[in-house]
Scaffold this motif. Structure first.
Motif, PDB file in Angstrom:
ATOM      1  N   LEU A   1       0.788  -1.061   0.217  1.00  0.00           N
ATOM      2  CA  LEU A   1      -0.581   0.262  -0.624  1.00  0.00           C
ATOM      3  C   LEU A   1       0.552   1.300  -0.247  1.00  0.00           C
ATOM      4  CD1 LEU A   1      -2.989  -1.113   2.688  1.00  0.00           C
ATOM      5  CD2 LEU A   1      -2.438  -1.673   0.244  1.00  0.00           C
ATOM      6  N   SER A   2       0.867   1.963  -0.627  1.00  0.00           N
ATOM      7  CA  SER A   2       1.360   3.380  -0.581  1.00  0.00           C
ATOM      8  C   SER A   2       1.401   4.043   0.965  1.00  0.00           C
ATOM      9  CB  SER A   2       1.071   4.392  -1.700  1.00  0.00           C
ATOM     10  OG  SER A   2       1.378   5.627  -2.105  1.00  0.00           O
ATOM     11  N   ASN A   3       1.892   5.067   0.993  1.00  0.00           N
ATOM     12  CA  ASN A   3       2.081   5.489   2.829  1.00  0.00           C
ATOM     13  C   ASN A   3       1.399   7.621   2.015  1.00  0.00           C
ATOM     14  OD1 ASN A   3       2.157   3.767   4.301  1.00  0.00           O
ATOM     15  ND2 ASN A   3       4.441   3.465   3.580  1.00  0.00           N
ATOM     16  N   LEU A   4       1.190   7.148   0.704  1.00  0.00           N
ATOM     17  CA  LEU A   4       1.434   9.001  -0.014  1.00  0.00           C
ATOM     18  C   LEU A   4      -0.325   9.424   0.847  1.00  0.00           C
ATOM     19  CD1 LEU A   4       3.009   9.400  -3.203  1.00  0.00           C
ATOM     20  CD2 LEU A   4       3.517  10.177  -1.218  1.00  0.00           C
ATOM     21  N   LYS A   5      -0.469  10.356   1.369  1.00  0.00           N
ATOM     22  CA  LYS A   5      -1.441  11.481   1.377  1.00  0.00           C
ATOM     23  C   LYS A   5      -2.880  11.321  -0.337  1.00  0.00           C
ATOM     24  CE  LYS A   5      -1.807  10.925   6.284  1.00  0.00           C
ATOM     25  NZ  LYS A   5      -2.972  10.579   6.817  1.00  0.00           N
TER      26      LYS A   5
ATOM     27  N   ALA B   1      -0.807   6.704 -12.419  1.00  0.00           N
ATOM     28  CA  ALA B   1      -0.961   5.828 -12.108  1.00  0.00           C
ATOM     29  C   ALA B   1      -1.536   5.169 -13.171  1.00  0.00           C
ATOM     30  CB  ALA B   1      -2.120   6.042 -11.310  1.00  0.00           C
ATOM     31  N   ILE B   2      -1.564   3.220 -12.861  1.00  0.00           N
ATOM     32  CA  ILE B   2      -1.125   2.540 -14.077  1.00  0.00           C
ATOM     33  C   ILE B   2      -2.750   1.868 -13.112  1.00  0.00           C
ATOM     34  CG2 ILE B   2      -1.468   0.718 -14.275  1.00  0.00           C
ATOM     35  CD1 ILE B   2       1.750   1.364 -14.777  1.00  0.00           C
ATOM     36  N   VAL B   3      -3.943   1.138 -13.559  1.00  0.00           N
ATOM     37  CA  VAL B   3      -5.017   1.118 -13.718  1.00  0.00           C
ATOM     38  C   VAL B   3      -4.547  -0.886 -14.162  1.00  0.00           C
ATOM     39  CG1 VAL B   3      -6.981   2.936 -13.416  1.00  0.00           C
ATOM     40  CG2 VAL B   3      -6.553   1.788 -15.983  1.00  0.00           C
ATOM     41  N   ALA B   4      -5.203  -1.450 -13.702  1.00  0.00           N
ATOM     42  CA  ALA B   4      -5.111  -3.252 -14.166  1.00  0.00           C
ATOM     43  C   ALA B   4      -6.526  -3.852 -14.448  1.00  0.00           C
ATOM     44  CB  ALA B   4      -4.167  -3.795 -13.843  1.00  0.00           C
ATOM     45  N   GLY B   5      -6.459  -5.112 -15.820  1.00  0.00           N
ATOM     46  CA  GLY B   5      -7.678  -5.713 -14.847  1.00  0.00           C
ATOM     47  C   GLY B   5      -8.383  -6.096 -16.177  1.00  0.00           C
TER      48      GLY B   5
ATOM     49  N   GLY C   1     -15.781  -5.501 -14.939  1.00  0.00           N
ATOM     50  CA  GLY C   1     -14.659  -6.497 -14.848  1.00  0.00           C
ATOM     51  C   GLY C   1     -13.615  -6.395 -14.250  1.00  0.00           C
ATOM     52  N   ASP C   2     -13.345  -4.371 -14.671  1.00  0.00           N
ATOM     53  CA  ASP C   2     -12.629  -3.843 -13.168  1.00  0.00           C
ATOM     54  C   ASP C   2     -12.644  -3.667 -11.929  1.00  0.00           C
ATOM     55  OD1 ASP C   2     -10.745  -3.788 -15.779  1.00  0.00           O
ATOM     56  OD2 ASP C   2     -11.906  -1.822 -16.170  1.00  0.00           O
ATOM     57  N   SER C   3     -13.701  -3.539 -11.755  1.00  0.00           N
ATOM     58  CA  SER C   3     -14.298  -3.292 -10.348  1.00  0.00           C
ATOM     59  C   SER C   3     -13.736  -4.617  -9.598  1.00  0.00           C
ATOM     60  CB  SER C   3     -15.968  -3.868 -10.368  1.00  0.00           C
ATOM     61  OG  SER C   3     -16.184  -2.661 -11.251  1.00  0.00           O
ATOM     62  N   GLY C   4     -12.509  -3.151  -8.628  1.00  0.00           N
ATOM     63  CA  GLY C   4     -12.458  -3.856  -7.577  1.00  0.00           C
ATOM     64  C   GLY C   4     -10.706  -4.018  -7.879  1.00  0.00           C
ATOM     65  N   GLY C   5     -10.433  -3.353  -8.713  1.00  0.00           N
ATOM     66  CA  GLY C   5      -9.277  -3.775  -8.833  1.00  0.00           C
ATOM     67  C   GLY C   5      -8.334  -2.791  -8.850  1.00  0.00           C
ATOM     68  N   PRO C   6      -7.221  -2.293  -8.860  1.00  0.00           N
ATOM     69  CA  PRO C   6      -6.149  -1.701  -8.021  1.00  0.00           C
ATOM     70  C   PRO C   6      -5.667  -0.490  -9.478  1.00  0.00           C
ATOM     71  CG  PRO C   6      -4.625  -3.379  -9.194  1.00  0.00           C
ATOM     72  CD  PRO C   6      -5.869  -3.840  -9.176  1.00  0.00           C
ATOM     73  N   LEU C   7      -5.407   0.187  -8.305  1.00  0.00           N
ATOM     74  CA  LEU C   7      -5.020   1.839  -8.979  1.00  0.00           C
ATOM     75  C   LEU C   7      -3.414   2.086  -8.431  1.00  0.00           C
ATOM     76  CD1 LEU C   7      -5.254   4.500 -10.672  1.00  0.00           C
ATOM     77  CD2 LEU C   7      -6.286   5.504  -8.569  1.00  0.00           C
ATOM     78  N   PHE C   8      -2.286   1.949  -9.279  1.00  0.00           N
ATOM     79  CA  PHE C   8      -1.751   1.718  -7.854  1.00  0.00           C
ATOM     80  C   PHE C   8      -0.316   2.610  -9.401  1.00  0.00           C
ATOM     81  CE2 PHE C   8      -1.777  -1.928 -11.588  1.00  0.00           C
ATOM     82  CZ  PHE C   8      -0.214  -1.788 -11.803  1.00  0.00           C
ATOM     83  N   ASN C   9       1.017   2.973  -8.768  1.00  0.00           N
ATOM     84  CA  ASN C   9       2.096   3.566  -9.312  1.00  0.00           C
ATOM     85  C   ASN C   9       3.186   2.622  -9.715  1.00  0.00           C
ATOM     86  OD1 ASN C   9       3.751   3.185  -6.825  1.00  0.00           O
ATOM     87  ND2 ASN C   9       2.954   4.619  -6.587  1.00  0.00           N
ATOM     88  N   ASP C  10       3.879   3.873 -10.177  1.00  0.00           N
ATOM     89  CA  ASP C  10       5.352   2.843 -11.191  1.00  0.00           C
ATOM     90  C   ASP C  10       6.578   1.788 -10.643  1.00  0.00           C
ATOM     91  OD1 ASP C  10       4.962   3.410 -13.754  1.00  0.00           O
ATOM     92  OD2 ASP C  10       5.540   5.173 -13.792  1.00  0.00           O
ATOM     93  N   LYS C  11       5.858   2.734  -8.800  1.00  0.00           N
ATOM     94  CA  LYS C  11       6.412   1.404  -7.684  1.00  0.00           C
ATOM     95  C   LYS C  11       5.848  -0.021  -7.496  1.00  0.00           C
ATOM     96  CE  LYS C  11       8.943   5.794  -5.462  1.00  0.00           C
ATOM     97  NZ  LYS C  11       9.067   6.045  -4.558  1.00  0.00           N
ATOM     98  N   LEU C  12       4.598  -0.366  -7.732  1.00  0.00           N
ATOM     99  CA  LEU C  12       3.791  -0.595  -7.689  1.00  0.00           C
ATOM    100  C   LEU C  12       3.394  -0.587  -6.637  1.00  0.00           C
ATOM    101  CD1 LEU C  12       5.434  -4.027  -9.720  1.00  0.00           C
ATOM    102  CD2 LEU C  12       3.681  -1.968 -10.504  1.00  0.00           C
ATOM    103  N   GLU C  13       3.380   0.103  -5.945  1.00  0.00           N
ATOM    104  CA  GLU C  13       2.153   0.716  -4.913  1.00  0.00           C
ATOM    105  C   GLU C  13       0.280   0.880  -5.078  1.00  0.00           C
ATOM    106  OE1 GLU C  13       5.747   2.537  -1.918  1.00  0.00           O
ATOM    107  OE2 GLU C  13       4.815   4.288  -3.471  1.00  0.00           O
ATOM    108  N   ILE C  14      -0.061   0.176  -4.147  1.00  0.00           N
ATOM    109  CA  ILE C  14      -1.279   0.792  -4.603  1.00  0.00           C
ATOM    110  C   ILE C  14      -2.217   1.808  -4.058  1.00  0.00           C
ATOM    111  CG2 ILE C  14      -4.105  -0.386  -4.507  1.00  0.00           C
ATOM    112  CD1 ILE C  14      -2.146  -3.294  -4.326  1.00  0.00           C
TER     113      ILE C  14
END
Length: 269
Positions: free
Chosen positions: A139-143, A152-156, A215-228
């Protein structure tokens, strides 16, 4: 449950099944040819007779836990679903059963908390067995305010332009849209006032567009460091196609807001 604020949140939630998938839209969307994001998992319906049983996406956040949306498990029993891990291809991978799940509202009730908002679309699934050989996402620590205008990246496995669930994972790069801009754009489409709490949600968009779909529902939004940083909720307003109205937004539940819930859920064995 009592709520501190009984506000009308913009409801854009839909779960699509293969049997009634509607055409989605998106450019800037890429189909993976390798297992680039192995922590992204498919959630499948054991009751579905089709070979591909996918209906929601999730993210492995420990070797026993998957982060996803609450509406993905609403009205279901543990035996009804499984998680497919270890593959970007829905015809491969390992199926693992569900031992239990915890939603934010159930967690709040259990701990005697009063939910600040009426809509808390997030859940953590506990798997029946441990996943081996895959590094979970962190998990990302960013506010939220530090994420404005970042990439960011979406995947699903969201419904494709042809109206089908794709066999291979789809990804897209998006921009985290500041809350004020997000609300302005949705209101422009909706033609009505929208309440979208900035600490509860993140909004994203791409140029020209890339929308999360059923089908994308529930998937992660994450950054290039692979932090959600978020959990895919819906495109909003969902009834518009962006070639008709380019101000449609992607909306995601904020990991920052739900951090305490997620960390407690990770303690579930």
């Amino acid at each position: 449950m009592r709520h501190t604020f009984n506000i009308l949140l913009l409801q854009c939630l839909l779960i699509y099944k293969l049997s009634h998938a509607e055409p989605s839209v998106g450019v800037n969307v890429q189909q993976l040819k390798e297992n680039k994001y192995p922590f992204v998992v498919s959630i499948g319906d054991n009751r579905d007779p089709d070979q591909i049983k996918h209906f929601c996406t999730g993210a492995l956040i420990s070797n026993r836990h998957v982060l996803t949306s609450e509406h993905c498990v609403e009205d279901l029993e543990y035996k009804d679903i499984h998680v497919l891990v270890g593959s970007f291809d829905l015809l491969k991978g390992q199926k693992i059963g569900i031992k239990s799940w915890l939603t934010y509202d159930d967690w709040a009730d259990k701990n005697g908390y009063t939910s600040e908002f009426a809509n808390n679309d997030i859940a953590v699934l506990t798997l029946s067995t441990e996943v081996k050989g895959i590094n979970p996402a962190v998990l990302s620590n960013l506010k939220n305010f530090k994420l404005k205008n970042t990439e960011a990246i979406v995947a699903g496995w969201g419904v494709s332009n042809s109206g089908d669930i794709p066999r291979f994972m789809q990804t897209a790069r998006v921009r985290v849209v500041p809350s004020a801009e997000c609300i302005e754009r949705i209101q422009k489409v909706q033609g009505a006032r929208v309440i979208l709490p900035s600490k509860l949600y993140l909004c994203t968009a791409a140029t020209p567009y890339a929308l999360i779909q059923g089908g994308d529902s529930g998937g992660p939004l994450f950054n290039d460091k692979l932090e959600i940083i978020g959990v895919n909720d819906s495109s909003c307003p969902e009834k518009y196609r962006p070639e008709q109205q380019p101000d449609v937004m992607n909306v995601h539940a904020s990991v920052d807001y739900y951090r305490s819930f997620i960390n407690d859920a990770l303690k579930t064995a």
